[in-house]
Design a protein around this motif. Structure first.
Motif, short mmCIF file in Angstrom:
data_model
loop_
_atom_site.label_atom_id
_atom_site.label_comp_id
_atom_site.label_asym_id
_atom_site.label_seq_id
_atom_site.Cartn_x
_atom_site.Cartn_y
_atom_site.Cartn_z
N GLY A 109 1.77 12.54 13.37
CA GLY A 109 3.16 12.63 12.98
C GLY A 109 3.46 12.21 11.72
O GLY A 109 2.68 12.80 10.50
N CYS A 110 4.31 11.43 11.28
CA CYS A 110 5.08 11.10 9.88
C CYS A 110 4.24 9.95 9.20
O CYS A 110 4.85 9.23 8.54
N THR A 111 3.10 9.90 9.45
CA THR A 111 2.34 8.80 8.88
C THR A 111 2.61 8.57 7.53
O THR A 111 2.44 7.17 7.09
N THR A 112 2.28 9.60 6.61
CA THR A 112 2.79 9.20 5.16
C THR A 112 4.04 8.78 4.89
O THR A 112 4.03 7.76 4.09
N SER A 113 5.22 8.98 5.53
CA SER A 113 6.41 8.35 5.21
C SER A 113 6.45 7.04 5.86
O SER A 113 6.90 6.03 5.30
N LEU A 114 5.92 6.70 6.96
CA LEU A 114 5.96 5.56 7.62
C LEU A 114 5.16 4.59 6.91
O LEU A 114 5.45 3.41 6.54
N GLU A 115 3.93 4.91 6.30
CA GLU A 115 3.15 3.93 5.42
C GLU A 115 3.86 3.78 3.96
O GLU A 115 3.90 2.44 3.52
N ARG A 116 4.47 4.76 3.37
CA ARG A 116 5.27 4.54 2.40
C ARG A 116 6.50 3.59 2.42
O ARG A 116 6.67 2.62 1.70
N GLU A 117 7.24 3.81 3.64
CA GLU A 117 8.26 2.69 3.94
C GLU A 117 7.98 1.38 4.21
O GLU A 117 8.40 0.43 4.03
N PHE A 118 6.55 1.23 4.81
CA PHE A 118 6.07 -0.16 5.04
C PHE A 118 5.62 -0.79 3.72
O PHE A 118 5.83 -1.85 3.62
N VAL A 119 5.19 0.13 2.94
CA VAL A 119 4.95 -0.64 1.79
C VAL A 119 5.88 -1.19 0.88
O VAL A 119 5.93 -2.17 0.32
N ILE A 120 7.00 -0.15 0.94
CA ILE A 120 8.13 -0.64 0.07
C ILE A 120 8.81 -1.88 0.81
O ILE A 120 9.30 -2.82 0.14
N GLY A 121 9.01 -1.84 2.10
CA GLY A 121 9.81 -2.87 2.81
C GLY A 121 8.95 -3.90 2.77
O GLY A 121 9.80 -5.30 3.08
N SER A 122 7.90 -3.92 2.57
CA SER A 122 7.05 -5.45 2.67
C SER A 122 6.56 -5.82 1.40
O SER A 122 5.87 -6.84 1.09
N ALA A 123 7.37 -5.31 0.41
CA ALA A 123 6.94 -5.39 -1.28
C ALA A 123 5.36 -5.43 -1.15
O ALA A 123 4.70 -6.44 -1.73
N TRP A 128 5.53 -10.69 5.16
CA TRP A 128 5.23 -10.29 6.72
C TRP A 128 6.14 -9.77 7.39
O TRP A 128 6.12 -9.09 8.28
N GLU A 129 7.53 -10.33 7.07
CA GLU A 129 8.69 -9.56 7.83
C GLU A 129 9.37 -8.39 6.94
O GLU A 129 9.13 -8.49 5.52
N ILE A 130 9.30 -7.25 7.26
CA ILE A 130 10.11 -6.30 6.67
C ILE A 130 11.28 -6.33 6.44
O ILE A 130 12.04 -6.52 7.11
N ASP A 131 11.74 -5.88 5.04
CA ASP A 131 13.21 -5.98 4.54
C ASP A 131 13.76 -4.66 4.99
O ASP A 131 13.66 -3.74 4.11
#
Length: 422
Positions: A109-123, A128-131
């Motif tokens: 699936g969209c692993t590349t975008s999911l990982e990118r958004e996790f990195v951004i949202g988790s600083a 621990w909590e995603i913003d």
């Protein structure tokens, strides 16, 4: 009267090749498109190379909104889909939209975008909590891989069955097999099918590192993937897409379509044995091959070419060799076999469709692409694996196979339609 499925359009986006013409040039010349990863810093990883696509979404006609909204894998599918549609000559505005379907394959699936958004949202993983304030509004589409199939449906206004096929590394062949069945059972007249994958992200690379499935020849990426070679040490990850227009035969003939070939037979099995392990006898793959040939009503003597899964791992190549001998008997020693992954790497859920496209080109050109990097054949892999240089040969019927984590084993028989050479 029985309904038959044929392929009337192809679009390709592969490492080293944008478009069908460039793809065939790469395969037929035996060139490799593996290089050190440039998408991110690969230095922390065990395997640091991949088959990357030289893809410029702006140059390929995607809008800024599409680039912002769509995962890279979805962008690949749209671009390859446009080429396939143009190649088919179909005017979708004139078709009954309820008779047009989509069957798209993708493994992760969209692993590349999911990982990118996790990195951004988790600083960068420090929180621990995603913003959620930093998440894109299209995040749900990344979680739901079927969003990519929906994009293809919207591209042509398809209102028939729309399906995402995700069976790991056999997704690309299974999606086309499913498309053929939709045609044969009468659920659709046209199916936009194929596979797409953009897995080149740190999380994917580390997963394969943990499995120790990928090559570590980082000093010489171009020769790293060595299917059936005694010195092979693993697969090489890649990205790409191949979209195929699968059409009912009489529907295609009625509009005077040029036909790449027929999906004459398809079958899939599971070994129910191990998530990643394979037994050298290749029983389940052999059963899939036999079932696909039965459906196509062909004997081993009728097969002119085999496109191997050929991942370059120790156990896969032994497993395939055993499966070919088990299903084809003495004919296995006669039939030329080659592995495209030696040139373009392993694009997981896309590779099966890229291999179907290559087989259809081989049928059209009467030329068998080689297995690159095969300098020292493994004595246990003692079949004709067409080393290094393409071979001229009349190809009427081709067999392509896939093997995936989870024990999936798939096979497809592709056949030239009469004298229809492009």
């Amino acid at each position: 009267m029985s309904r038959r499925a044929v392929i009337t359009g192809m679009g390709v986006l592969a490492p080293g090749a944008v478009g069908v013409k460039e793809y065939w040039s790469l395969l037929s010349e035996g060139r490799t498109a593996i290089r050190t990863i440039t998408h991110f810093d690969p230095s922390p990883f065990r395997s640091r190379m991949a088959g990357e696509c030289d893809f410029d979404p702006v140059k390929e006609g995607l809008t800024r909104q599409q680039i912002r909204r769509l995962d890279r894998a979805a962008q690949f599918a749209i671009v390859a889909g446009r080429e396939a549609i143009a190649d088919s000559g179909l005017d979708f505005d004139r078709l009954d939209p309820t008779r047009v379907a989509v069957a798209l394959g993708c493994a992760i699936g969209c692993t590349t975008s999911l990982e990118r958004e996790f990195v951004i949202g988790s600083a960068d993983g420090s929180q621990w909590e995603i913003d959620q304030n930093y998440s894109v509004p299209h995040l749900y589409d990344y979680v739901n891989p079927s969003s990519m199939a929906a994009e293809l449906a919207w591209l042509v206004g398809a209102e028939g069955p729309t399906t995402m096929v995700s069976t790991g590394c056999t997704s690309g062949i299974d999606s086309v097999g499913y498309a053929a069945r939709l045609i044969e059972e009468g659920s659709a007249d046209v199916v936009i099918s194929g596979g797409t994958e953009a897995p080149l992200s740190p999380i994917t690379v580390v997963c394969f590192d943990v499995l120790r499935a990928s090559s570590t020849r980082n000093d010489d990426p171009a020769t790293a993937c060595r299917p059936f070679d005694r010195t092979r040490d693993g697969l090489v990850l890649a990205e790409g897409s191949a979209i195929l227009i699968v059409e009912e035969l009489e529907h295609a003939r009625a509009r005077g379509a040029r036909i790449w070939g027929e999906v004459a037979g398809y079958a899939s099995r599971c070994n129910a044995y191990h998530m990643t392990g394979l037994e050298p006898e290749g029983r389940e793959m052999a059963e899939a091959i036999e079932a696909a040939m039965d459906k196509a009503r062909v004997l081993p003597a009728h097969i002119d070419y085999i496109n191997a899964h050929g991942s370059g791992t120790k156990q896969n190549d032994l497993h395939e060799t055993g499966a070919f001998k088990r299903s084809l008997g003495e004919e296995a020693y006669r039939i030329p076999i080659s592995a495209f992954k030696s040139m373009i790497g392993h694009s997981l859920g896309a590779i099966g469709s890229l291999e179907i496209a290559g087989c259809l080109l081989a049928i059209q050109q009467d030329l068998i692409p080689p297995t690159a990097n095969l300098h020292e054949p493994d004595p246990l892999c003692d079949l004709d694996y067409v080393p290094l240089v393409a071979r001229e040969k009349r190809v009427h019927t081709a067999l392509t196979v896939g093997s995936g984590f989870g024990g999936f084993q798939s096979a497809m028989v592709l056949r030239q339609m009469g004298g229809d050479k492009r």
